[in-house]
Write a protein that holds these residues in place. Structure first.
Motif, PDB file in Angstrom:
ATOM      1  N   GLU A  81     -52.233   4.453  14.045  1.00  0.00           N
ATOM      2  CA  GLU A  81     -51.666   3.981  13.392  1.00  0.00           C
ATOM      3  C   GLU A  81     -52.370   2.942  12.256  1.00  0.00           C
ATOM      4  O   GLU A  81     -51.398   2.482  10.942  1.00  0.00           O
ATOM      5  CB  GLU A  81     -50.317   4.217  14.127  1.00  0.00           C
ATOM      6  CG  GLU A  81     -49.940   6.248  13.884  1.00  0.00           C
ATOM      7  CD  GLU A  81     -48.981   6.666  14.543  1.00  0.00           C
ATOM      8  OE1 GLU A  81     -48.093   4.948  14.076  1.00  0.00           O
ATOM      9  OE2 GLU A  81     -48.480   7.446  14.379  1.00  0.00           O
ATOM     10  N   SER A  82     -52.514   1.951  13.749  1.00  0.00           N
ATOM     11  CA  SER A  82     -51.760   0.347  12.147  1.00  0.00           C
ATOM     12  C   SER A  82     -53.137   0.374  13.217  1.00  0.00           C
ATOM     13  O   SER A  82     -54.015   0.750  14.266  1.00  0.00           O
ATOM     14  CB  SER A  82     -50.719  -0.314  12.397  1.00  0.00           C
ATOM     15  OG  SER A  82     -50.464  -0.410  13.987  1.00  0.00           O
ATOM     16  N   TRP A  83     -53.503  -1.454  12.720  1.00  0.00           N
ATOM     17  CA  TRP A  83     -54.478  -2.087  13.617  1.00  0.00           C
ATOM     18  C   TRP A  83     -54.225  -3.464  13.434  1.00  0.00           C
ATOM     19  O   TRP A  83     -53.782  -3.837  12.121  1.00  0.00           O
ATOM     20  CB  TRP A  83     -56.275  -2.144  12.582  1.00  0.00           C
ATOM     21  CG  TRP A  83     -57.239  -2.612  13.560  1.00  0.00           C
ATOM     22  CD1 TRP A  83     -57.840  -3.745  13.172  1.00  0.00           C
ATOM     23  CD2 TRP A  83     -57.894  -2.182  15.002  1.00  0.00           C
ATOM     24  NE1 TRP A  83     -59.221  -4.295  14.220  1.00  0.00           N
ATOM     25  CE2 TRP A  83     -58.786  -2.844  14.941  1.00  0.00           C
ATOM     26  CE3 TRP A  83     -57.130  -0.837  15.485  1.00  0.00           C
ATOM     27  CZ2 TRP A  83     -59.811  -2.557  15.294  1.00  0.00           C
ATOM     28  CZ3 TRP A  83     -59.082  -0.905  16.563  1.00  0.00           C
ATOM     29  CH2 TRP A  83     -59.405  -1.584  17.191  1.00  0.00           C
ATOM     30  N   PRO A  84     -54.520  -4.423  14.442  1.00  0.00           N
ATOM     31  CA  PRO A  84     -54.377  -5.934  14.466  1.00  0.00           C
ATOM     32  C   PRO A  84     -54.911  -7.042  13.422  1.00  0.00           C
ATOM     33  O   PRO A  84     -56.165  -6.582  13.742  1.00  0.00           O
ATOM     34  CB  PRO A  84     -54.038  -5.666  16.281  1.00  0.00           C
ATOM     35  CG  PRO A  84     -55.202  -5.469  16.791  1.00  0.00           C
ATOM     36  CD  PRO A  84     -54.835  -4.210  15.701  1.00  0.00           C
ATOM     37  N   VAL A  85     -54.213  -7.809  12.251  1.00  0.00           N
ATOM     38  CA  VAL A  85     -54.980  -8.387  12.052  1.00  0.00           C
ATOM     39  C   VAL A  85     -54.187  -9.586  11.598  1.00  0.00           C
ATOM     40  O   VAL A  85     -53.248  -9.430  11.415  1.00  0.00           O
ATOM     41  CB  VAL A  85     -55.171  -8.065  10.284  1.00  0.00           C
ATOM     42  CG1 VAL A  85     -56.015  -8.529   9.508  1.00  0.00           C
ATOM     43  CG2 VAL A  85     -56.193  -6.300  10.924  1.00  0.00           C
ATOM     44  N   THR A  86     -54.721 -10.807  11.101  1.00  0.00           N
ATOM     45  CA  THR A  86     -54.470 -12.188  10.593  1.00  0.00           C
ATOM     46  C   THR A  86     -54.542 -12.557   9.815  1.00  0.00           C
ATOM     47  O   THR A  86     -56.136 -12.660   9.512  1.00  0.00           O
ATOM     48  CB  THR A  86     -54.257 -13.128  11.898  1.00  0.00           C
ATOM     49  OG1 THR A  86     -54.166 -12.810  13.834  1.00  0.00           O
ATOM     50  CG2 THR A  86     -54.474 -14.139  11.870  1.00  0.00           C
TER      51      THR A  86
END
Length: 452
Positions: free
Chosen positions: A369-374
């Motif tokens: 459902e989502s992906w970690p990103v900076t």
């Protein structure tokens, strides 16, 4: 903690709170007034007596140096960990105003608890005197085969129910109400497929979710159908994708591969809860491996999980990854030092690159459902002609909308206040609904600002 002579910030302390009421109550006790005989040792222990409504003050002690995360002991009757007294004591200690002097000796009541913890830790590290009897691999294989047969029967039944829904039309889902899906979810539980059961329960809430629900229902049905088909044809899938399907179905998995030692930054921590379970998600970032990692911890409904790592700290530790295509979940192994404050931050990308990374993640796990990103150099702004908010690249190149949950959370206004119109570095989760900010770093400061 005290290894570098740096104390935690108030934000790092409050990130440990199990819920918003505890955070509020702990903040009220984060002043010198209620505390007496407070102190701290160079080994990472903080203690104090807090005046309460009774005749005897509450005895509160916190072991901050435990590599497994802070541990707490308080004589109050609260069943929350940490309780408001532990949070208040840590806030007073973090203030560094002299209320909690350093390099002291703990009183007897605190020393006894610490000694008992050290003894238990040594016992856990000692090898067992009697080796455990080896498991029967044949019996384990037969149990796994029997469960797989049950799941296959459940997936086949669910496929038929989805076909019936599409044949009769989505309007029947609204007329049938939640009971239809609850009964189907119970059938998936009987089939030992908790992953399917959870997704089916989510279907039941969609018809009451407002305008556009038929489209959302069809989308979720398509993902559920894809998961069913993945299970029914798992022998044809690549090994990593097959492992992802097993995980999404709810089958237990064990971490695999060699452990990775790194200096892991604690980027975010937040809890989600349902009627059965409280799930804590802790996002880490390896400064040398340059990879994100996800720790999951669980507690009974209404209880906070035991594992807690304050945001903005770094720990020298080993982690071992779980199997699956694109899976970021890891198991926390040996920790070589207690978590310490850090000003390091992960490198960021532009908003269009963040969306592309989520797209790449979908190739390996279509159900993510989502992906970690900076994100680097972004500014929170209102979308033109709308009430929605977005994070826009400072050069105006592109932007990511914020998710509805992010727009309605207090973290949005904290991020706006921290920015003040200036660019920020923001860590969060990028998904099909937009971006959910979880932590931010101002340009002129390395201090992590939690947003969740």
């Amino acid at each position: 903690m005290t290894q570098q002579g740096v104390r935690w910030t108030a934000d790092q302390v409050l990130a440990l709170a199990p819920d918003a009421p505890s955070r509020k109550a702990g903040s009220k006790l984060g002043v010198a007034g209620p505390w007496s005989e407070a102190g701290s040792s160079g080994e990472g222990t903080v203690w104090g007596l807090c005046k309460g409504s009774g005749s005897k003050p509450y005895q509160t002690v916190v072991d901050i140096a435990d590599p497994a995360g802070p541990a707490y002991k308080c004589s109050c009757p609260s069943r929350k960990f940490p309780c408001k007294h532990a949070l208040g004591l840590l806030l007073v200690w973090a203030g560094a105003d002299g209320t909690v002097p350093e390099n002291g000796e703990p009183p007897a009541w605190a020393g006894e608890w610490l000694a008992a913890r050290r003894t238990r830790a040594e016992t856990r590290r000692s090898p067992a005197t009697e080796p455990a009897a080896p498991a029967d691999p044949g019996a384990a294989r037969r149990r796994a085969e029997k469960r797989a047969e049950r799941i296959t029967a459940g997936a086949t039944e669910l496929e038929q129910r989805l076909s019936d829904l599409l044949r009769s039309g989505t309007a029947t889902a609204e007329q049938a109400g939640y009971g239809l899906w609850e009964e189907t979810a119970a059938r998936m539980v009987d089939a030992q497929a908790p992953g399917l059961a959870a997704r089916v329960r989510e279907l039941g809430a969609i018809p009451a979710s407002g305008p556009g629900w038929p489209v959302r229902l069809l989308e979720e049905c398509a993902l559920l159908h894809l998961l069913d088909q993945g299970w029914l044809h798992r022998d044809r899938l690549p090994d990593e994708l097959a492992a992802t399907v097993r995980s999404r179905m709810g089958l237990p998995a064990q971490p695999e591969g060699p452990p990775v030692r790194d200096r892991w930054l604690v980027l975010a921590q937040y809890d989600t809860a349902d009627s059965r379970l409280t799930t804590r998600r802790i996002w880490l970032y390896g400064t040398e491996s340059r990879r994100p990692a996800l720790l999951l911890a669980y507690g009974a409904a209404g209880r906070a999980p035991a594992l807690a790592l304050p945001v903005g700290l770094a720990l020298d530790a080993e982690v071992t990854a779980y199997p699956g295509a694109g899976q970021l979940r890891v198991d926390l192994g040996e920790q070589f030092t207690a978590p310490v404050p850090t000003t390091h931050r992960p490198p960021g990308v532009r908003t269009d690159e963040a969306a592309a990374r989520y797209g790449e993640a979908l190739r390996g796990d279509p159900w993510v459902e989502s992906w970690p990103v900076t994100l680097a150099d972004v500014v929170p702004t209102r979308a033109e002609g709308a009430r929605a908010w977005q994070l826009a690249d400072v050069d105006g190149g592109s932007a990511l909308p914020l998710t509805p949950s992010a727009v309605s959370s207090p973290g949005l206004w904290r991020m706006v206040a921290v920015s003040g119109g200036a660019p920020l570095t923001v860590f969060g989760e990028c998904g099909h609904e937009g971006f959910t900010p979880l932590a931010a770093w101002p340009q002129d400061s390395g201090e992590t600002v939690p947003l969740c």
